[in-house]
Scaffold this active site. Structure first.
Site, PDB file in Angstrom:
ATOM      1  N   LYS A 112      -8.673 -16.651 -40.853  1.00  0.00           N
ATOM      2  CA  LYS A 112      -8.495 -15.515 -39.944  1.00  0.00           C
ATOM      3  C   LYS A 112      -7.332 -14.643 -40.394  1.00  0.00           C
ATOM      4  O   LYS A 112      -7.396 -13.415 -40.314  1.00  0.00           O
ATOM      5  CB  LYS A 112      -8.276 -16.003 -38.506  1.00  0.00           C
ATOM      6  N   LYS A 195     -21.167 -20.749 -40.849  1.00  0.00           N
ATOM      7  CA  LYS A 195     -21.298 -21.297 -39.494  1.00  0.00           C
ATOM      8  C   LYS A 195     -21.928 -20.270 -38.553  1.00  0.00           C
ATOM      9  O   LYS A 195     -21.632 -19.089 -38.670  1.00  0.00           O
ATOM     10  CB  LYS A 195     -19.874 -21.610 -39.022  1.00  0.00           C
ATOM     11  N   LYS A 198     -19.752 -16.515 -33.032  1.00  0.00           N
ATOM     12  CA  LYS A 198     -19.822 -15.370 -32.130  1.00  0.00           C
ATOM     13  C   LYS A 198     -19.337 -14.102 -32.821  1.00  0.00           C
ATOM     14  O   LYS A 198     -19.619 -13.006 -32.382  1.00  0.00           O
ATOM     15  CB  LYS A 198     -18.995 -15.590 -30.860  1.00  0.00           C
TER      16      LYS A 198
HETATM   17  P1  TYM Z   1     -14.932 -22.307 -29.727  1.00  0.00           P
HETATM   18  O1  TYM Z   1     -14.799 -21.489 -28.500  1.00  0.00           O
HETATM   19  O2  TYM Z   1     -14.988 -21.605 -31.040  1.00  0.00           O
HETATM   20  O3  TYM Z   1     -16.195 -23.226 -29.640  1.00  0.00           O
HETATM   21  C1  TYM Z   1     -16.458 -24.070 -28.511  1.00  0.00           C
HETATM   22  C2  TYM Z   1     -17.093 -25.366 -28.991  1.00  0.00           C
HETATM   23  O4  TYM Z   1     -18.287 -25.073 -29.732  1.00  0.00           O
HETATM   24  C3  TYM Z   1     -18.226 -25.710 -31.006  1.00  0.00           C
HETATM   25  N1  TYM Z   1     -18.904 -24.844 -31.998  1.00  0.00           N
HETATM   26  C4  TYM Z   1     -19.889 -25.259 -32.796  1.00  0.00           C
HETATM   27  N2  TYM Z   1     -20.502 -26.448 -32.924  1.00  0.00           N
HETATM   28  C5  TYM Z   1     -21.495 -26.547 -33.840  1.00  0.00           C
HETATM   29  N3  TYM Z   1     -21.899 -25.502 -34.621  1.00  0.00           N
HETATM   30  C6  TYM Z   1     -21.308 -24.293 -34.519  1.00  0.00           C
HETATM   31  N4  TYM Z   1     -21.714 -23.272 -35.266  1.00  0.00           N
HETATM   32  C7  TYM Z   1     -20.253 -24.123 -33.571  1.00  0.00           C
HETATM   33  N5  TYM Z   1     -19.467 -23.086 -33.215  1.00  0.00           N
HETATM   34  C8  TYM Z   1     -18.642 -23.538 -32.250  1.00  0.00           C
HETATM   35  C9  TYM Z   1     -16.750 -25.848 -31.317  1.00  0.00           C
HETATM   36  O5  TYM Z   1     -16.524 -26.882 -32.250  1.00  0.00           O
HETATM   37  C10 TYM Z   1     -16.175 -26.145 -29.950  1.00  0.00           C
HETATM   38  O6  TYM Z   1     -16.275 -27.524 -29.667  1.00  0.00           O
HETATM   39  N6  TYM Z   1     -10.306 -24.091 -30.504  1.00  0.00           N
HETATM   40  C11 TYM Z   1     -11.524 -24.255 -29.730  1.00  0.00           C
HETATM   41  C12 TYM Z   1     -11.302 -24.162 -28.236  1.00  0.00           C
HETATM   42  C13 TYM Z   1     -10.272 -25.073 -27.690  1.00  0.00           C
HETATM   43  C14 TYM Z   1     -10.386 -26.477 -27.512  1.00  0.00           C
HETATM   44  C15 TYM Z   1      -9.163 -26.885 -26.911  1.00  0.00           C
HETATM   45  C16 TYM Z   1     -11.371 -27.398 -27.820  1.00  0.00           C
HETATM   46  C17 TYM Z   1      -9.062 -24.706 -27.213  1.00  0.00           C
HETATM   47  N7  TYM Z   1      -8.391 -25.791 -26.739  1.00  0.00           N
HETATM   48  C18 TYM Z   1      -8.922 -28.227 -26.630  1.00  0.00           C
HETATM   49  C19 TYM Z   1     -11.134 -28.739 -27.515  1.00  0.00           C
HETATM   50  C20 TYM Z   1      -9.930 -29.140 -26.930  1.00  0.00           C
HETATM   51  C21 TYM Z   1     -12.505 -23.176 -30.119  1.00  0.00           C
HETATM   52  O7  TYM Z   1     -12.142 -22.123 -30.593  1.00  0.00           O
HETATM   53  O8  TYM Z   1     -13.789 -23.424 -29.771  1.00  0.00           O
END
Ligand code: TYM
Length: 333
Positions: A112, A195, A198
């Site tokens: 990023k 991947k 969004k």
């Molecule tokens: P985020 O918002 O990008 O995604 C939410 C969850 O979806 C999963 N994910 C995917 N799994 C499989 N294939 C994909 N293409 C894919 N894209 C997203 C992510 O692995 C995630 O589980 N940093 C985290 C949010 C967060 C968080 C936390 C998670 C903040 N604090 C504490 C767990 C615990 C994030 O950006 O997820």
């Protein structure tokens, strides 16, 4: 005590990667022997510029989407991160225990930051520290996530370990990631090496949970593939990222293994497989979109769930924060 915490950013509508990699597992884990806490992480969303009105609307819609997916506000605590100040406060305390080298190593930060060049904000670097605070504010023992969050969870363990070691306590658990199911890393429908995300410019790269049946069928029909027929064995998917991705999506949606999927479709053409894939996707997603429509018509209900969830989460997190402050030598009067 076994306690689950996980979060999702309100930067966009939920897509199939979020659902199969994470949220579907969050729902299933409610039936097991855990306390479950799920969070819409709006503070994390601020690491990239957000329009305030859009952020507010997306936060509510994402909370409603989680309920529509099956997060049960009675069995789980569902809340918005910014409504529990303990996350940000604990994050500061952890930032004083986290060497910069650990953060500079994070691949998501490097990716990023490379895009933002000179305009990289401190929040982007500090992001994984806030994530550790999210988890450890509840002393969560398990965190169900997609494969892309693995490195951040390793850092959470390092921070927990570093706190325990520095203060000579056994206070924080070393949290276990739960990366479950056949679709832990769902890839873009346009490029099987990227991947599903969004932030991809092309909406054809992803299936959104709110896409209607025709859109889902069209997106799968247009999904990139290769000219070979599907293999009969998983080894035949090596070097064929697009085929591998579609097979994993099918297996996850149909609730069968990759082996079984290939036994069924091996030797066949993509056209037939894609039609069936669209069908299992619509069967899984249409009821969610339907429930979401009804929830969006009742914003007072969703706000009520978030208010109650926030109060419940805050009670737990404040207790942990109080103990952390005592351990660190901050005065309470
Ligand atoms: P985020 O918002 O990008 O995604 C939410 C969850 O979806 C999963 N994910 C995917 N799994 C499989 N294939 C994909 N293409 C894919 N894209 C997203 C992510 O692995 C995630 O589980 N940093 C985290 C949010 C967060 C968080 C936390 C998670 C903040 N604090 C504490 C767990 C615990 C994030 O950006 O997820």
């Amino acid at each position: 005590m076994r306690r689950i915490f996980s979060g999702i950013q309100p930067t966009h509508k939920m897509h199939l990667g979020n659902y199969l990699g994470a949220v579907r597992n969050w729902v299933a884990l409610q039936d097991e022997d855990y306390e479950t806490i799920y969070c819409v992480v709006d503070l994390h969303a601020l690491t990239v510029p957000q329009d305030p009105e859009a952020l507010r609307a997306q936060t509510r819609e994402l909370a409603a989407t989680l309920i529509a997916c099956g997060i049960d506000p009675v069995r789980s605590t569902l809340f918005v991160q910014s409504q529990v100040p303990a996350h940000a406060e604990l994050s500061w305390l952890f930032s004083c225990l986290t060497p910069l080298g650990w953060l500079n190593r994070m691949t998501q930060f490097k990716d990023k930051a490379a895009k933002q060049r000179d305009n990289t904000m401190l929040g982007l670097l500090a992001y994984p520290v806030l994530m550790a605070a999210d988890i450890l504010a509840y002393k969560a023992t398990h965190v169900p996530v997609g494969d892309d969050q693995k490195q951040h969870l390793e850092l959470t363990r390092e921070i927990a370990g570093s706190f325990n070691h520095r203060y000579g306590v056994e206070f924080f658990p070393l949290t276990e990631p739960q990366i479950l199911g056949p679709a832990t890393r769902v890839m873009s429908l346009r490029d099987g090496t990227k991947k599903m995300s969004k932030s991809d410019e092309s909406d054809y790269s992803r299936i959104n949970l709110t896409d209607d049946a025709d859109t889902i069928a069209l997106k799968f029909r247009k999904a990139k593939t290769d000219p070979e027929p599907l293999p009969s064995e998983p080894a035949g998917l090596d070097g064929r990222p697009e085929a591998k991705n579609l097979v994993a999506i099918y297996a996850a949606l149909a609730g069968i293994s990759i082996d079984e999927t290939l036994r069924q479709y091996g030797g066949g053409q993509f056209s037939t497989f894609k039609k069936d894939l669209a069908e299992v996707a619509v069967t899984a997603l249409a009821p969610i979109a339907d429930r979401l429509g009804r929830l969006m018509a009742d914003p007072a209900y969703v706000d009520g769930v978030l208010r109650e969830g926030g109060a419940k989460a805050a009670a737990t997190a404040e207790g942990v924060l109080r103990d952390v402050k005592d351990i660190m030598g901050l005065v309470r009067s």
